[in-house]
Design an enzyme around this catalytic site. Structure first.
Site, short mmCIF file in Angstrom:
data_model
loop_
_atom_site.label_atom_id
_atom_site.label_comp_id
_atom_site.label_asym_id
_atom_site.label_seq_id
_atom_site.Cartn_x
_atom_site.Cartn_y
_atom_site.Cartn_z
N TRP A 100 0.96 -1.15 0.04
CA TRP A 100 -0.07 0.08 0.05
C TRP A 100 0.85 1.22 0.10
O TRP A 100 1.89 1.33 0.72
CB TRP A 100 -1.00 -0.06 1.47
CG TRP A 100 -1.97 1.04 1.50
CD1 TRP A 100 -2.68 1.45 0.44
CD2 TRP A 100 -2.21 1.96 2.59
NE1 TRP A 100 -3.59 2.31 0.84
CE2 TRP A 100 -3.27 2.60 2.18
CE3 TRP A 100 -1.55 1.91 3.95
CZ2 TRP A 100 -3.88 3.54 3.16
CZ3 TRP A 100 -2.09 2.59 4.83
CH2 TRP A 100 -3.12 3.60 4.45
N LYS A 133 -13.21 -0.70 6.76
CA LYS A 133 -13.86 -1.54 5.74
C LYS A 133 -14.77 -2.58 6.53
O LYS A 133 -15.83 -2.89 5.97
CB LYS A 133 -12.97 -2.32 4.90
CG LYS A 133 -12.19 -1.71 3.89
CD LYS A 133 -10.97 -1.01 4.00
CE LYS A 133 -10.66 -0.25 2.92
NZ LYS A 133 -9.52 0.71 3.36
N ASP A 147 -0.02 -5.02 9.61
CA ASP A 147 -0.98 -4.10 9.53
C ASP A 147 -2.47 -4.87 8.87
O ASP A 147 -2.27 -5.57 7.57
CB ASP A 147 -0.83 -3.01 8.23
CG ASP A 147 -1.64 -2.24 7.67
OD1 ASP A 147 -2.48 -1.83 8.43
OD2 ASP A 147 -1.66 -1.60 6.68
N1 PLP Z 1 -3.72 -0.31 5.63
C1 PLP Z 1 -3.76 -0.95 4.23
C2 PLP Z 1 -3.36 -1.93 3.70
C3 PLP Z 1 -5.09 -0.18 3.88
O1 PLP Z 1 -5.37 -0.54 2.58
C4 PLP Z 1 -5.75 0.70 4.36
C5 PLP Z 1 -6.82 1.35 3.88
O2 PLP Z 1 -7.18 1.37 2.55
C6 PLP Z 1 -5.09 1.18 5.78
C7 PLP Z 1 -4.28 0.72 6.10
C8 PLP Z 1 -5.86 2.39 6.28
O3 PLP Z 1 -6.89 2.24 7.02
P1 PLP Z 1 -7.77 3.60 7.58
O4 PLP Z 1 -8.62 3.99 6.53
O5 PLP Z 1 -8.61 3.04 8.75
O6 PLP Z 1 -6.77 4.51 7.93
#
Ligand code: PLP
Length: 403
Positions: A136, A252, A217
């Protein structure tokens, strides 16, 4: 105008986030058949962001309260943290009873990554950070923002379109002690290529024997195989007595994107260490944003701490997971029908919200211009954006540009 100080003239332009910019182009696209597979959001079969019934019921309860809005503690809502620990580590995890897990509520999963990175940077100033290749995009941004030098470890083989496990292991084995290594326990973003439990066991061995600092994560717990299966790496690291960090996100899984609900846990060797870990996380929160927001956490906490609502949420989560799996199969079948000679089996081996087909990357603009199908540059597809009404057309569009 001309009379201003022009003090901020030194500021360079921000290129923006390519995925978020694409949302604007999509929004302004007048074609009724337009299909958005670019952003990582879960849509229901009507193409809407769902309002979970469990969360709606919790919202009604929370809104009945007439309590004034007080600051939460730096570490957030205690009942939320406790319920989150049970979900992430398993309700009867011995590490929880031993008091060696410190957990705080954070501003989404992103906030957890930032707070964790700040704490690690302060106490391991000589350490570098490693993320999977690819990962990401915000992983690199957040870790670099905290001061880390960030490099990648091998993860995905673009020829086979699958996980490159041998190279991943070799890469991890070569890392210096106390390197911060970011892992996706399940539903890897962007590739959907996950490790099997046996493969994670081998990673755990390396993490422990090489004294690596694993930073997990978990943004999609329950979207892959289920709440417990998706947390296998968490549980395996606890069993191996590793010291590590876990970020989790409810954006999500509760469909609560805007409420910014996440958590950060530090798993320590004993309760004394965990007390200090909590203190350091609190300090990092204090100097970033002081304390987290209350409303979203009260919704999540109300759901998770009520047996009936929790059961309802689990069934709604299972429904989302099943819908994603169904759409993945439908896309696969559509592609096989359109292109009998092409092997799309890798798509079925992927898990979670994303499909990763780097082969599509070079056709991104044609998909958009000729077929009103929006995907991002890497070839990542948000499978959760597919539904009965668009999946066949998307398969047709993919086949058409690949011909
Ligand atoms: N980590 C990953 C791999 C993600 O895909 C996302 C959101 O797209 C997040 C963290 C971040 O999540 P949040 O929207 O709760 O900050």
């Amino acid at each position: 105008g001309a009379k201003g100080m022009l003090l901020f003239n030194v500021l360079s332009a921000y290129a923006g986030d390519p995925i978020l910019s694409m949302q604007l182009a999509y929004r302004d696209d007048a074609r009724p058949e337009k299909t958005n597979l670019s952003i990582g959001l879960y849509y229901d079969d009507q193409g809407r962001i769902p309002r979970l019934s469990s969360v709606q019921q919790a919202r009604e309860r929370v809104l009945r309260s007439t309590d004034p809005s007080m600051y939460l503690p730096m570490s957030g809502n205690p009942a939320y943290c406790k319920a989150t620990q049970a979900l992430v580590f398993g309700a009867d995890a011995p590490a929880l009873h031993e008091g060696r897990v410190a957990t705080i509520q954070t501003v989404g999963g992103s906030g957890a990554l930032k707070v964790g990175a700040d704490v690690l940077r302060k106490f391991f100033p000589g350490a570098q950070a490693r993320i999977s290749d690819p990962s990401w995009d915000n992983h690199r941004a957040i870790l670099e923002g905290a001061g880390f030098v960030v490099e990648t470890y091998p993860y995905f083989n673009r020829d086979t379109q699958r996980l490159d496990f041998d190279r991943m292991l070799a890469g991890l084995k070569a890392l210096p002690q106390e390197t911060v290594v970011l892992f996706h326990p399940s539903c890897h973003n962007p590739t959907g290529a996950d490790l099997s439990q046996a493969q994670w066991d081998q990673v755990v061995d390396i993490v422990v024997s090489r004294r690596l600092i694993a930073f997990l994560d978990m943004a999609y717990q329950g979207f892959g195989d289920g709440l417990d299966d998706d947390a296998y790496l968490v549980r395996a690291l606890v069993c191996a007595n590793a010291s590590f960090l876990v970020a989790n996100s409810y954006s999500k899984t509760f469909s609560l994107y805007g409420e910014r609900c996440g958590s950060l846990s530090m798993v320590c060797a004993n309760a004394d260490e965990a007390g200090r870990a909590l203190g350091q996380m609190q300090q990092a929160v204090r100097r970033n944003y002081s304390s987290p927001p209350a409303f979203g956490a009260s919704l999540v906490e109300t759901v998770l701490n009520d047996a009936e609502l929790a059961a309802l949420w689990r069934s709604e989560l299972a429904e989302m997971r099943t819908r994603i799996q169904t759409m993945r199969s439908r896309l696969y079948e559509g592609l096989c029908a359109q292109q009998p000679g092409v092997d799309w089996a890798f798509l079925m081996a992927q898990k979670g919200m994303f499909g990763y087909a780097p082969v599509l990357a070079q056709h991104m603009m044609r998909l958009r211009n000729e077929h009103a199908v929006y995907i991002i540059e890497s070839g990542r597809i948000c499978v959760a954006g597919l539904n009965d009404a668009n999946v066949d057309r998307v398969a047709y569009a993919f086949a058409a540009v690949l011909k």
